[in-house]
Design an enzyme around this catalytic site. Sequence first.
Site, mmCIF file in Angstrom:
data_model
loop_
_atom_site.group_PDB
_atom_site.id
_atom_site.type_symbol
_atom_site.label_atom_id
_atom_site.label_comp_id
_atom_site.label_asym_id
_atom_site.label_seq_id
_atom_site.Cartn_x
_atom_site.Cartn_y
_atom_site.Cartn_z
ATOM 1 N N SER A 17 2.622 3.877 -10.761
ATOM 2 C CA SER A 17 3.880 3.135 -10.689
ATOM 3 C C SER A 17 3.979 2.195 -11.894
ATOM 4 O O SER A 17 3.040 2.089 -12.685
ATOM 5 C CB SER A 17 3.946 2.332 -9.388
ATOM 6 O OG SER A 17 3.004 1.284 -9.453
ATOM 7 N N LYS A 18 5.120 1.546 -11.991
ATOM 8 C CA LYS A 18 5.418 0.688 -13.147
ATOM 9 C C LYS A 18 4.279 -0.270 -13.493
ATOM 10 O O LYS A 18 4.037 -0.548 -14.657
ATOM 11 C CB LYS A 18 6.673 -0.132 -12.854
ATOM 12 C CG LYS A 18 7.938 0.606 -13.135
ATOM 13 C CD LYS A 18 9.078 -0.385 -13.403
ATOM 14 C CE LYS A 18 10.324 0.307 -13.863
ATOM 15 N NZ LYS A 18 10.846 1.287 -12.910
ATOM 16 N N ARG A 19 3.604 -0.790 -12.456
ATOM 17 C CA ARG A 19 2.573 -1.781 -12.775
ATOM 18 C C ARG A 19 1.404 -1.157 -13.544
ATOM 19 O O ARG A 19 0.571 -1.860 -14.083
ATOM 20 C CB ARG A 19 2.103 -2.504 -11.514
ATOM 21 C CG ARG A 19 1.339 -1.663 -10.574
ATOM 22 C CD ARG A 19 1.107 -2.326 -9.234
ATOM 23 N NE ARG A 19 0.514 -1.357 -8.351
ATOM 24 C CZ ARG A 19 -0.778 -1.071 -8.328
ATOM 25 N NH1 ARG A 19 -1.613 -1.721 -9.117
ATOM 26 N NH2 ARG A 19 -1.252 -0.163 -7.506
ATOM 27 N N GLY A 78 1.964 0.610 -16.190
ATOM 28 C CA GLY A 78 2.440 0.774 -17.579
ATOM 29 C C GLY A 78 3.586 1.762 -17.618
ATOM 30 O O GLY A 78 4.347 1.874 -16.664
#
Length: 481
Positions: A254-256, A258
């Site tokens: 997921s976005k966290r 990168g």
Amino acid sequence: MTNAPPRVRFAPSPTGELHVGNARTALFNWLFAKHYRGSLILRIEDTDQVRTSKVFEENLRQDLSWLGIEWDEGPGREGSCGPYHQSERFSLYRAHLERLIAADLVYPCYCTDEELEAERRSLLSRKLMPRYLGKCRNLTAETRGRLAAAGRPAAYRFHVPPGTITFSDLIRGPVRFEGSALGDFIIVRSNGIPAYNFAVIIDDQLMKITHVIRGEDHLSNTALQLLLYRALGFAPPQFAHHALILGWDRAKLSKRHGSTTVREFREQGILPQALINYLALLGASFGEGKEICGVDEIIETFSLDRAGKSGAIFDKDKLLWINSLYIRKESPQTLAGHMQPFIKEAGYGHLDETRLYRILDAVRDNIASLAEIGPYLRIFDDSVYELSAGARQLLADDETREVLLILLGLLNNTDAADDELYGTLMPLLSEKTGLRGKELFMPLRAAITGKTKGPELDRFFSILGKSSLRYRLHKAIAATT
Ligand code: GLU
């Protein structure tokens, strides 16, 4: 596999940019269709009118095309099973809802969000799995009539029969769910919008989908969908649930973690061929440790079983490594095509084709992403030629100055073509100076490129040509006196 060509689908919800996990699902479907000479259908699941956007849909279509994943039917490629946007298929969902109502397999549910939330919390506080306990299942016709007359909006819930639901997943083998653990689920919301599980089975049925290939996060949905297939008398397709892409901590990527979207990787200078290779490879290998594989061979050797068995950690460095190999492999024309945005951004959109191809050919071994091209275009540009501190240091002695002067003399007196300069002048220079190897090349590189590292020196001779070489030597000589 039966003899009829398979029909698979990719069914994204355009509520964000295309995530590499979804791109991998699209890729598996496409590879499957290609391998078995079937069709890929693109269906846009845009029932959520709040989160869906046309911009995301347009970007998604562009990203798929950029990856080379072409659909046989879908938006822009009409077939006999359209429309291909769920938002245009509401009358079909409504007709099937009517059938389920008539067969008494669904019931209206008048529970409010607050009531449902309270039920959920109460189950959780008792460490029970949250599910709908069936409050509206057995309302009398009279109560239903009264609630409806009072204007209470009703959702439709499917009455889950007791018993087990089993199916054989093409990747995971036998899968089993207990109906009693599921709870009656909503198939059409109180605002008339069909729920995902309902719309998807009607579409898969009407679009004659033979194989549903998707991420394993949809596994429990499959249990609900099988109940609906049965209720409507449809034969279900075969299912294959592939493992998901994970981040370094083994949580779903997921976005966290990168960058996660196809668009981001494209903007970072990843080639589509490299991303396809990486996504196909992820979590598996192409056999005998093989990691680099062109798309035709990926299609040829594709097997669902191998493709999505185990969760794989997304490794950006590995993607870059694969990218660097593809940068070395592609023709200068293809490379230049993909590199255009980066070339323009660096201010070199005007470069003539032949020169650009030659530069790309000279520098491709030095870069791992297309986005690194800027500084390499600049080292061939006289107007920004300058000596780095390291280069100055290398040039700061009289002997080096002498070498540069001799080369300048040779350049002034040769009639060799630009392509032959290096081969013609270097042996002469070596002979005249008595220098060879590093002793000769290092100061020359510093003077000609302004840098201490970079592509092979012979390329500079042929690309820069006589006048540019002379210009640079003059500058270098002047800077060292
Ligand atoms: N729209 C769903 C999603 O993007 C499709 C899932 C499916 O393939 O059934 O997750």
